[in-house]
Design an enzyme around this catalytic site. Structure first.
Site, PDB file in Angstrom:
ATOM      1  N   SER A 112     139.704  -5.425 -39.968  1.00  0.00           N
ATOM      2  CA  SER A 112     140.128  -5.045 -38.620  1.00  0.00           C
ATOM      3  C   SER A 112     141.238  -5.937 -38.075  1.00  0.00           C
ATOM      4  O   SER A 112     142.310  -6.007 -38.638  1.00  0.00           O
ATOM      5  CB  SER A 112     138.896  -5.043 -37.710  1.00  0.00           C
ATOM      6  OG  SER A 112     139.231  -4.554 -36.441  1.00  0.00           O
ATOM      7  N   HIS A 113     140.943  -6.649 -36.984  1.00  0.00           N
ATOM      8  CA  HIS A 113     141.966  -7.441 -36.294  1.00  0.00           C
ATOM      9  C   HIS A 113     142.035  -8.872 -36.816  1.00  0.00           C
ATOM     10  O   HIS A 113     142.759  -9.684 -36.256  1.00  0.00           O
ATOM     11  CB  HIS A 113     141.625  -7.452 -34.806  1.00  0.00           C
ATOM     12  CG  HIS A 113     140.185  -7.817 -34.574  1.00  0.00           C
ATOM     13  ND1 HIS A 113     139.165  -6.927 -34.781  1.00  0.00           N
ATOM     14  CD2 HIS A 113     139.609  -8.982 -34.231  1.00  0.00           C
ATOM     15  CE1 HIS A 113     138.008  -7.532 -34.562  1.00  0.00           C
ATOM     16  NE2 HIS A 113     138.245  -8.777 -34.227  1.00  0.00           N
ATOM     17  N   ASP A 278     145.558  -2.427 -33.661  1.00  0.00           N
ATOM     18  CA  ASP A 278     145.190  -3.570 -34.496  1.00  0.00           C
ATOM     19  C   ASP A 278     145.341  -3.260 -35.980  1.00  0.00           C
ATOM     20  O   ASP A 278     145.885  -2.215 -36.354  1.00  0.00           O
ATOM     21  CB  ASP A 278     143.761  -4.022 -34.181  1.00  0.00           C
ATOM     22  CG  ASP A 278     142.726  -3.025 -34.672  1.00  0.00           C
ATOM     23  OD1 ASP A 278     143.031  -1.819 -34.662  1.00  0.00           O
ATOM     24  OD2 ASP A 278     141.622  -3.449 -35.061  1.00  0.00           O
ATOM     25  N   ASP A 280     143.525  -2.143 -38.462  1.00  0.00           N
ATOM     26  CA  ASP A 280     143.068  -0.876 -39.028  1.00  0.00           C
ATOM     27  C   ASP A 280     143.200   0.296 -38.059  1.00  0.00           C
ATOM     28  O   ASP A 280     142.695   1.385 -38.332  1.00  0.00           O
ATOM     29  CB  ASP A 280     141.619  -1.003 -39.513  1.00  0.00           C
ATOM     30  CG  ASP A 280     140.671  -1.352 -38.380  1.00  0.00           C
ATOM     31  OD1 ASP A 280     141.098  -2.028 -37.426  1.00  0.00           O
ATOM     32  OD2 ASP A 280     139.495  -0.945 -38.440  1.00  0.00           O
ATOM     33  N   ASP A 282     142.026   0.970 -34.966  1.00  0.00           N
ATOM     34  CA  ASP A 282     141.005   1.526 -34.068  1.00  0.00           C
ATOM     35  C   ASP A 282     141.075   0.942 -32.657  1.00  0.00           C
ATOM     36  O   ASP A 282     140.446   1.473 -31.744  1.00  0.00           O
ATOM     37  CB  ASP A 282     139.585   1.414 -34.664  1.00  0.00           C
ATOM     38  CG  ASP A 282     139.201   0.004 -35.025  1.00  0.00           C
ATOM     39  OD1 ASP A 282     140.038  -0.911 -34.881  1.00  0.00           O
ATOM     40  OD2 ASP A 282     138.050  -0.191 -35.472  1.00  0.00           O
ATOM     41  N   ARG A 283     141.813  -0.147 -32.474  1.00  0.00           N
ATOM     42  CA  ARG A 283     141.912  -0.721 -31.120  1.00  0.00           C
ATOM     43  C   ARG A 283     143.206  -0.299 -30.440  1.00  0.00           C
ATOM     44  O   ARG A 283     144.157   0.124 -31.109  1.00  0.00           O
ATOM     45  CB  ARG A 283     141.884  -2.246 -31.189  1.00  0.00           C
ATOM     46  CG  ARG A 283     140.573  -2.789 -31.664  1.00  0.00           C
ATOM     47  CD  ARG A 283     140.539  -4.298 -31.548  1.00  0.00           C
ATOM     48  NE  ARG A 283     139.190  -4.766 -31.845  1.00  0.00           N
ATOM     49  CZ  ARG A 283     138.738  -5.971 -31.605  1.00  0.00           C
ATOM     50  NH1 ARG A 283     139.541  -6.865 -31.064  1.00  0.00           N
ATOM     51  NH2 ARG A 283     137.498  -6.312 -31.901  1.00  0.00           N
ATOM     52  N   LYS A 377     136.298   4.172 -32.982  1.00  0.00           N
ATOM     53  CA  LYS A 377     137.268   4.081 -31.904  1.00  0.00           C
ATOM     54  C   LYS A 377     138.632   4.411 -32.488  1.00  0.00           C
ATOM     55  O   LYS A 377     138.838   4.303 -33.694  1.00  0.00           O
ATOM     56  CB  LYS A 377     137.233   2.718 -31.235  1.00  0.00           C
ATOM     57  CG  LYS A 377     137.352   1.541 -32.154  1.00  0.00           C
ATOM     58  CD  LYS A 377     136.997   0.276 -31.378  1.00  0.00           C
ATOM     59  CE  LYS A 377     137.075  -0.918 -32.283  1.00  0.00           C
ATOM     60  NZ  LYS A 377     135.859  -1.699 -32.330  1.00  0.00           N
TER      61      LYS A 377
HETATM   62  C1  G1P Z   1     134.095  -7.464 -31.674  1.00  0.00           C
HETATM   63  C2  G1P Z   1     134.113  -6.823 -30.304  1.00  0.00           C
HETATM   64  C3  G1P Z   1     133.279  -5.563 -30.313  1.00  0.00           C
HETATM   65  C4  G1P Z   1     133.770  -4.625 -31.407  1.00  0.00           C
HETATM   66  C5  G1P Z   1     133.806  -5.356 -32.738  1.00  0.00           C
HETATM   67  C6  G1P Z   1     134.458  -4.496 -33.819  1.00  0.00           C
HETATM   68  O1  G1P Z   1     132.780  -7.818 -32.030  1.00  0.00           O
HETATM   69  O2  G1P Z   1     133.656  -7.721 -29.319  1.00  0.00           O
HETATM   70  O3  G1P Z   1     133.371  -4.961 -29.057  1.00  0.00           O
HETATM   71  O4  G1P Z   1     132.937  -3.509 -31.527  1.00  0.00           O
HETATM   72  O5  G1P Z   1     134.590  -6.550 -32.612  1.00  0.00           O
HETATM   73  O6  G1P Z   1     135.771  -4.162 -33.507  1.00  0.00           O
HETATM   74  P1  G1P Z   1     132.188  -9.304 -31.850  1.00  0.00           P
HETATM   75  O7  G1P Z   1     133.100 -10.228 -32.608  1.00  0.00           O
HETATM   76  O8  G1P Z   1     132.229  -9.608 -30.390  1.00  0.00           O
HETATM   77  O9  G1P Z   1     130.801  -9.219 -32.399  1.00  0.00           O
HETATM   78 ZN    ZN Z   2     139.905  -2.674 -35.829  1.00  0.00          ZN
END
Ligand code: G1P
Ligand code: ZN
Length: 543
Positions: A112-113, A278, A280, A282-283, A377
């Site tokens: 992801s990010h 981000d 992948d 989804d954000r 998302k």
């Molecule tokens: C974080 C975000 C959460 C999101 C997740 C995946 O998780 O806070 O809202 O669903 O990334 O993108 P966290 O690191 O807080 O567990």
């Molecule tokens: Zn992501």
């Protein structure tokens, strides 16, 4: 020929809120990836003889992982795989492809990010036939299987499959189809929004937009949607080429990590509209000239204006937000007379509600929003929603926000993250805080009366399952709220997230800077959690 390779368990393969996520160096150990994949194949017998979707965000190790995955899928009797060209599929595109192709599941290769590159992170996420992430029950079974694994199956044939062209290949008895990762996804989104109306807005010489793909997966998608199909000026999409290390950046669209992009919008001649996604895809982060839209506000504005968007014209079944997300959407739902659900952090909790038809829109404070069109998302969906809104209302982002706050009040919201190198110490501290909470009720902290203090538990209204310890909550008598939880997606140390929120009904006070509006609550939050004593002087990131 199928090889049966002897192996032994690795102790650290428990998937978090979004799959198994680890530094590349961990994934690159011999048998590491193979063990986890085999645990999934062993746990999901429906994959045998079935169809599997495969794609990733293009980060370092994506291609190597796909080569291994294809050989293992063939060895485990998968009938057919659909692979995104160049090994790419954004998370929402993969989710849609799983649904639309009738596949039994899919592997999304992403962290992801989190930063990429040889020193960055890699990840594997398994999504089921509904397109959504594996449930906690299922990931617990994956983990249990990784604890006892002693062999994996892989095809001896290691011929390289050319991923760079759409077409069909054969590997053992398995068919591989390389598919266009963008077209089907873009077609689906085109059906949800009024592209003609958006086109008219983008053709207005006075309107300028900028989308930052951060050298991550959304580049090709954004070029197709914004520049090709909607006619945004060439150059509207920046950093559009996916790179294995995301150009060295942190591919997270938030005011902390994307500070330079945000700064672009803080001048008088800034573009009217901006957005970023981000790693992948989804954000989403939404910006207007002079303003960053807080994700909780974004969800509330979307809910209040959904009737202007073709796909949601007939109304919303309900909405949902994660617990730490601000209450802005609750106020809109109340006015519309529709249910609003509060779920634990993590998208999978929304999926049950979406599958049951209980909600149409959902969102999290962490820059994630989506609708019932997908089971993940969807960053570009959110950007198109805002573009459609601007085109329908012919107002600026700032005007839409100000109007919304005048009507509903403004929910000031901020998240403060503290990095704690010693993960065990972090867990001990949050446990101790949980124990102290009950005694805090009714006391004064920095002149603020603590009204309630508890730990969030959730009973899923669809399957009745219960999730405990989903965050510590404190409310103050003047309407403030503080939430504490530890991140479940990091790969090193621990991150304590402190979420602050306060409702401001008075329009005269709504233009305050968020950091000013929440300064006192922030000190209360620090005091309650005894952050000074923990050596945490100031947040490492504020979003
Ligand atoms: C974080 C975000 C959460 C999101 C997740 C995946 O998780 O806070 O809202 O669903 O990334 O993108 P966290 O690191 O807080 O567990
Ligand atoms: Zn992501």
């Amino acid at each position: 020929m199928v090889l049966t390779v002897p192996t032994r368990p690795f102790p650290d393969q428990k998937p978090g809120t979004a799959g198994l996520r680890k530094p590349v160096s961990v994934f690159a150990q011999a048998h590491y990836l193979e063990n986890f994949l085999q645990a999934v194949f062993d746990t999901c017998p429906e994959l045998k003889g079935g169809t599997l979707v495969i794609g990733g965000d293009g980060r370092y190790y994506n291609r190597e992982a796909i080569a291994i995955l294809l050989r293992m899928a063939a060895a485990n009797g998968v009938d057919k795989t659909l692979v995104g060209r160049d090994g790419l599929l954004s998370t929402p595109a993969a989710s849609l492809l799983i649904q639309q192709s009738g596949a039994q599941g899919g592997f999304i290769l992403t962290a992801s990010h989190n930063p990429g590159g040889p020193d960055g992170d890699f990840g594997v996420k398994f999504n089921t036939g509904n397109g959504g992430q594996a449930s906690e029950t299922l990931t617990d079974r994956f983990y249990a299987r990784t604890r006892e694994i002693d062999r994996y199956l892989i095809l001896e044939d290691s011929k390289q499959i050319a991923l760079d062209r759409v077409g069909k290949h054969q590997l053992g008895d398995m068919q591989i189809e390389i598919v266009d990762p963008v077209a089907g996804y873009a077609d689906t989104l085109e059906q949800l929004f009024d592209f003609e109306q958006i086109r008219a807005l983008l053709h207005d010489p006075a309107f300028n937009m900028r989308f930052d793909a951060l050298h991550a997966v959304t580049g090709p998608y954004a070029l197709e949607l914004f520049e090709k199909r909607l006619g945004a000026r060439p150059g509207s999409v920046i950093n559009a080429i996916p790179l294995p290390d995301f150009g060295g950046g942190h591919p997270d669209p938030n005011p902390h990590d994307a500070a330079a992009f945000v700064k672009l919008f803080m001048t008088d001649d800034a573009p009217e509209f901006g957005a970023a996604s981000d790693g992948d895809g989804d954000r989403n982060m939404i910006l207007g000239r002079g303003v960053v839209v807080s994700p909780g506000d974004s969800l509330a504005v979307m809910t209040a204006n959904a009737h202007l968007i073709p796909a949601y014209r007939d109304g919303l079944a309900g909405v949902a937000r994660s617990m730490p997300t601000s209450h802005a959407v609750d106020r809109v739902a109340r006015k519309l007379g529709i249910p609003c659900y509060e779920t634990p952090t993590g998208w999978r909790f929304f999926c049950n509600l979406l599958d049951a038809g209980k909600v149409t829109l959902c969102g999290e404070e962490s820059f994630g929003t989506s609708s019932n069109h997908a089971r993940e998302k969807d960053g570009l969906w959110a950007v198109l929603f805002w573009l459609n809104l601007l085109a329908a209302r012919r107002q600026s982002v700032q005007e839409i926000l100000t109007g919304h706050w005048q009507q509903y009040g403004r929910d000031f919201f901020q998240r403060e993250d503290y990095f704690i190198a010693d993960a065990d110490a972090a867990r001990t501290a949050i446990k101790a805080l949980g124990k102290r909470l009950p005694a805090l009720t009714g006391t004064q902290v920095n002149g603020f009366k603590i009204q309630t203090a508890d730990s969030f538990s959730y009973r899923d209204p669809v399957d009745g399952s219960e999730s405990r310890d989903q965050g510590l909550r404190v409310t103050t008598a003047d309407g403030g709220r503080i939430v504490y939880r530890l991140s479940g997606t990091g790969t090193r140390g621990a991150t304590l997230r402190v979420y602050l929120e306060r409702h401001e009904p008075d329009p005269a006070k709504q233009s305050l800077a968020t950091s000013v509006a929440l300064a006192e609550l922030s000190s209360v939050a620090r005091r309650v959690a005894q952050l000074d004593a923990l050596g945490l002087e100031r947040p490492d990131s504020i979003t």
